[in-house]
Write a protein that holds these residues in place. Structure first.
Motif, mmCIF file in Angstrom:
data_model
loop_
_atom_site.group_PDB
_atom_site.id
_atom_site.type_symbol
_atom_site.label_atom_id
_atom_site.label_comp_id
_atom_site.label_asym_id
_atom_site.label_seq_id
_atom_site.Cartn_x
_atom_site.Cartn_y
_atom_site.Cartn_z
ATOM 1 N N ARG A 1 6.815 15.211 -23.614
ATOM 2 C CA ARG A 1 7.804 15.574 -24.632
ATOM 3 C C ARG A 1 8.055 17.080 -24.657
ATOM 4 O O ARG A 1 9.163 17.520 -24.992
ATOM 5 C CB ARG A 1 7.337 15.082 -26.005
ATOM 6 C CG ARG A 1 7.323 13.562 -26.112
ATOM 7 C CD ARG A 1 6.928 13.075 -27.507
ATOM 8 N NE ARG A 1 6.809 11.624 -27.552
ATOM 9 C CZ ARG A 1 7.836 10.782 -27.662
ATOM 10 N NH1 ARG A 1 9.075 11.267 -27.762
ATOM 11 N NH2 ARG A 1 7.641 9.479 -27.691
ATOM 12 N N THR B 1 12.550 12.552 -24.245
ATOM 13 C CA THR B 1 12.640 12.163 -25.646
ATOM 14 C C THR B 1 12.804 10.656 -25.794
ATOM 15 O O THR B 1 12.944 9.922 -24.803
ATOM 16 C CB THR B 1 13.843 12.860 -26.318
ATOM 17 O OG1 THR B 1 15.048 12.505 -25.615
ATOM 18 C CG2 THR B 1 13.689 14.378 -26.282
ATOM 19 N N VAL C 1 10.353 7.529 -22.869
ATOM 20 C CA VAL C 1 9.781 8.709 -22.206
ATOM 21 C C VAL C 1 9.216 8.324 -20.842
ATOM 22 O O VAL C 1 9.460 9.001 -19.830
ATOM 23 C CB VAL C 1 8.698 9.353 -23.092
ATOM 24 C CG1 VAL C 1 7.885 10.375 -22.308
ATOM 25 C CG2 VAL C 1 9.331 10.014 -24.318
#
Length: 447
Positions: free
Chosen positions: A75, A80, A86
């Protein structure tokens, strides 16, 4: 002099054990890149070693695995969405970085920290400096959980001091105990601490490897010695031979190991062998001890055989009944030249009078042997009583951990599995259960 024992804290292999080949300079790791791993077998092999050594009377403990994948890393560089998003996006756009986030490297506890026992330190406490491991992306985030874990295990400030990692810059590249060893007359006596470095940040003229990077700096070693309050006359700073770094000796514990007053090393381990021996002999004399070097020459074991078998990445242990045992990977018995040397070593009447071998193939294929798997912590009786007791290896703990592994670990893990969000859930579930077994609530940030 208080009675003291050396505890070996072995890294418990995590449920996402995989072969990513992320460590440039680690030949074994590179040779097995992207192959299918067996997390269950890896964990059981490590536990079998811990149990066997505990049964022999050696002080043995467990260092819990780190949470993987490291979503904080992913992240922080722009991935995101949900955890599944992710993983999917990182797998598509940056698979090498995704592999870094899943790294199995924390299993090698020798890189967790550098440890100085209370007999050596300025304030009479056991000091830990967490290694920053900043030479590799996949290891550079480990120090955050390592510090959290060490503070949970060694929380009593009367006995222990846990230092944060050194600044995360190239000048202070620190690989922990993999480049450090302690020599002494007995574990409870004052000793000599030897720090081995591969390069000097502020002296561009100093010798340095040409092919593979040197990970430990002189400046980092000096900083750790200061933080621990070590006496200069009992501290030896030694340069690793850059030529052996270029042969795949990425840490000094791949080419030398010490215990008590014995240093077991290859003749090309250090840049200035004679100077190293003289400095250690002076230091040992100052603490009333005599150095016993066990030197292995090229004619006995070639550098290629030393690296392939991980002969020197072994544990050298003082046996409760006297004498010393060398704990080697099974590969040392399967290499005929190394096996012949070891048979002669034990028969020679020297300080090393027993060999103990283990099948650690899952760890070896990822580039680490018995010495990589453990962090050595010398503790006197009061310190041992003050540390967290739930990680000490017993028959009951061994049985619980085997049952836990059988329940939570996969038999096979392929590179494509790193994109599987279910694997991340499995790992978190397993580690949550582990903290209950080890009596370490809130060890991980998700708890």
């Amino acid at each position: 002099m208080p009675t003291a024992r050396e505890y070996n804290f072995d890294g418990l292999v995590g449920p996402s054990h995989n072969y990513a080949g992320l460590s440039f300079g680690n030949v074994a790791s590179f040779n097995n890149v992207k192959s299918v791993s067996n997390p269950k077998q890896a964990a059981l092999q490590g536990l079998a070693k811990m149990r066997a050594l505990a049964q022999r009377g050696f002080a043995q403990a467990v260092l819990p695995p780190q949470l993987r994948p490291d979503f904080r890393l992913l992240r922080s560089i722009g991935f995101t969405g949900s955890d599944a998003d992710v993983l999917a996006r990182a797998f598509r756009d940056a698979p090498a970085i995704l592999s870094s986030a899943w790294s199995a490297a924390p299993m090698w506890s020798a890189n967790a920290a550098t440890v100085s026992p209370s007999a050596d330190t300025g304030d009479g406490r056991v000091h830990f400096t967490v290694a920053n491991l900043n030479s590799k992306l996949h290891r550079s985030y480990e120090h955050l959980q390592t510090e959290r874990t060490l503070r949970a295990l060694f929380s009593d400030a009367r006995h222990f001091a846990v230092h944060q990692a050194l600044p995360g810059t190239p000048a202070f590249g620190d690989e922990g105990a993999a480049n450090h060893t302690r020599l002494c007359a007995s574990h409870g006596a004052a000793g000599v601490e030897m720090f081995v470095y591969g390069r000097v940040e502020f002296n561009p003229e100093a010798p340095a490897p040409k092919r593979f990077p040197a990970r430990q700096t002189l400046e980092a070693s000096q900083a750790v010695a200061r933080l621990h309050g070590l006496q200069p006359q009992h501290t030896v700073l030694v340069a690793q031979d850059p030529a052996v770094i270029d042969m795949g000796v990425f840490h000094s514990d791949v080419i030398a190991v010490g215990n008590g007053n014995v240093l077991f090393y290859h003749e090309q381990a250090f840049l200035d062998e004679a100077g190293m021996l003289a400095a250690l002999q002076r230091g040992m004399a100052s603490v009333g001890a005599e150095l016993v070097p066990v030197r292995v020459g090229f004619a006995q074991v070639s550098m290629a055989d030393a690296v392939a078998s991980y002969l020197f990445n072994s544990q050298l242990l003082s046996k409760p009944e006297g004498g010393m045992a060398l704990v080697v990977p099974q590969e040392c018995r399967e290499n005929s030249r190394v096996a012949t040397y070891l048979d002669g070593l034990v028969a020679s009447g020297g300080p090393i009078d027993e060999l103990i071998s283990f099948d650690l193939r899952q760890s070896m294929r990822n580039g680490g042997g018995p010495a990589c798997l453990r962090l050595r912590v010398v503790l006197d009786e009061a310190e041992a009583a003050a540390m967290h007791q739930g990680v000490i290896m017993t028959e009951a703990l061994y049985a619980e951990l085997v049952q836990w592994v059988e329940l939570h670990y996969r038999d096979a893990l392929a590179p494509a599995d790193l994109a599987d969000p279910q694997l991340a859930i499995e790992v978190q579930t397993a580690l949550d259960a582990l903290t209950k077994i080890l009596q370490l609530p809130q060890l991980y940030s998700f708890q």
